[in-house]
Design a protein around this motif. Structure first.
Motif, PDB file in Angstrom:
ATOM      1  N   ASN A 134      47.602  45.454  35.521  1.00  0.00           N
ATOM      2  CA  ASN A 134      46.247  45.996  35.528  1.00  0.00           C
ATOM      3  C   ASN A 134      45.331  45.205  36.453  1.00  0.00           C
ATOM      4  O   ASN A 134      44.460  45.770  37.119  1.00  0.00           O
ATOM      5  N   SER A 162      38.598  49.032  23.775  1.00  0.00           N
ATOM      6  CA  SER A 162      39.269  48.604  24.986  1.00  0.00           C
ATOM      7  C   SER A 162      38.346  48.764  26.176  1.00  0.00           C
ATOM      8  O   SER A 162      37.222  49.207  26.055  1.00  0.00           O
ATOM      9  N   ARG A 217      43.084  48.543  31.089  1.00  0.00           N
ATOM     10  CA  ARG A 217      43.562  47.397  30.319  1.00  0.00           C
ATOM     11  C   ARG A 217      44.620  47.845  29.332  1.00  0.00           C
ATOM     12  O   ARG A 217      44.615  48.972  28.867  1.00  0.00           O
TER      13      ARG A 217
END
Length: 247
Positions: free
Chosen positions: A61, A112, A116
């Motif tokens: 990521n 979140s 991610r």
């Protein structure tokens, strides 16, 4: 050597960054999606189906964030930093809601950030409604793996287990099942709980569930956000772009 390994790792990351940046220039829209219970073969089939008009990226990521740009000053296209915004090295946390179809709960809330965890990038020239339809319809049921949370309680009652042959009796005993052979028929000498709803599955439980043909894992892809040169959209309610403009 270690130095060669580091160099190769750096080169690999740079090649991914370059590939994402090139693709970002070629496609009209960029989506961030999350995935549950990834199944590589099924994902490959889904990716191949959309290959003529789209491209997927999965991996680090952080690398994907760097490729897109994490601020206005280093974004590669106007507004793209919102996809991977990073403030002083930390992420802005918020809740997003992914709506389920009627066969699922009304909604699911995740704490979140955009890019991610189990997430990826989807770059495409497909119309928005086609993308949403494709992702919302995609669902593949499969046998659960060790550690997966059981979706229901499975209990076998005392008595004959006609679905198992007598050759399987030793294997079933190794999985902790209280079984014996009675005139060539596998018999459960007492009730046996294979798994409890809401608890992680053990290796033994996953093997028994597979023998029973019970699938508890569903591979899903959930759209998180969409960027285009015209606008930016978060796939949830009660949040607008100002919510990701963390101070």
């Amino acid at each position: 050597s270690l130095s060669k390994t580091k160099k190769k790792g750096k080169e690999h990351k740079e090649s991914i960054v370059n590939a994402i940046r090139e693709a970002a220039e070629d496609y009209n829209s960029i989506y961030v999606f999350s995935f549950e219970n990834m199944r590589n073969l099924k994902f490959k089939e889904f990716r191949e189906k959309l290959k003529p008009t789209s491209r997927f990226f999965l991996g680090s990521n952080k690398v994907m964030q760097v490729a897109l740009g994490r601020s206005v000053s280093d974004e590669i296209r106007p507004g793209l930093y919102k996809v991977s915004k990073d403030d002083d090295g930390s992420f802005c946390n918020y809740y997003f809601i992914v709506f389920r179809r009627q066969s699922r709960p009304a909604c699911e809330v995740f704490d979140s950030t955009l890019l991610r965890g189990d997430a990826g990038l989807f770059l495409t020239n497909m119309p928005r409604d086609e993308v949403e339809s494709c992702f919302n319809k995609f669902e593949e049921n499969d046998f659960a793996r060790t550690g997966t949370i059981a979706t229901e309680k499975v209990e076998l009652l005392e008595g004959p287990l006609d679905q198992f042959t007598h050759e399987m009796e030793p294997f079933l005993r190794k999985q902790g099942m209280p079984v014996r052979l009675n005139k060539g028929v596998v018999e459960l000498v007492s009730d046996f709980v294979v798994c409890e709803e809401g608890k992680p599955l053990s290796p033994e439980s996953t093997r028994i569930l597979r023998l029973l043909g019970i699938k508890m894992a569903t591979f899903r892809l959930n759209l998180i956000c969409r960027w285009s040169p015209e606008d930016f959209e978060l796939y949830k309610e009660g949040l607008d772009e100002s919510d990701i403009e963390c101070a």
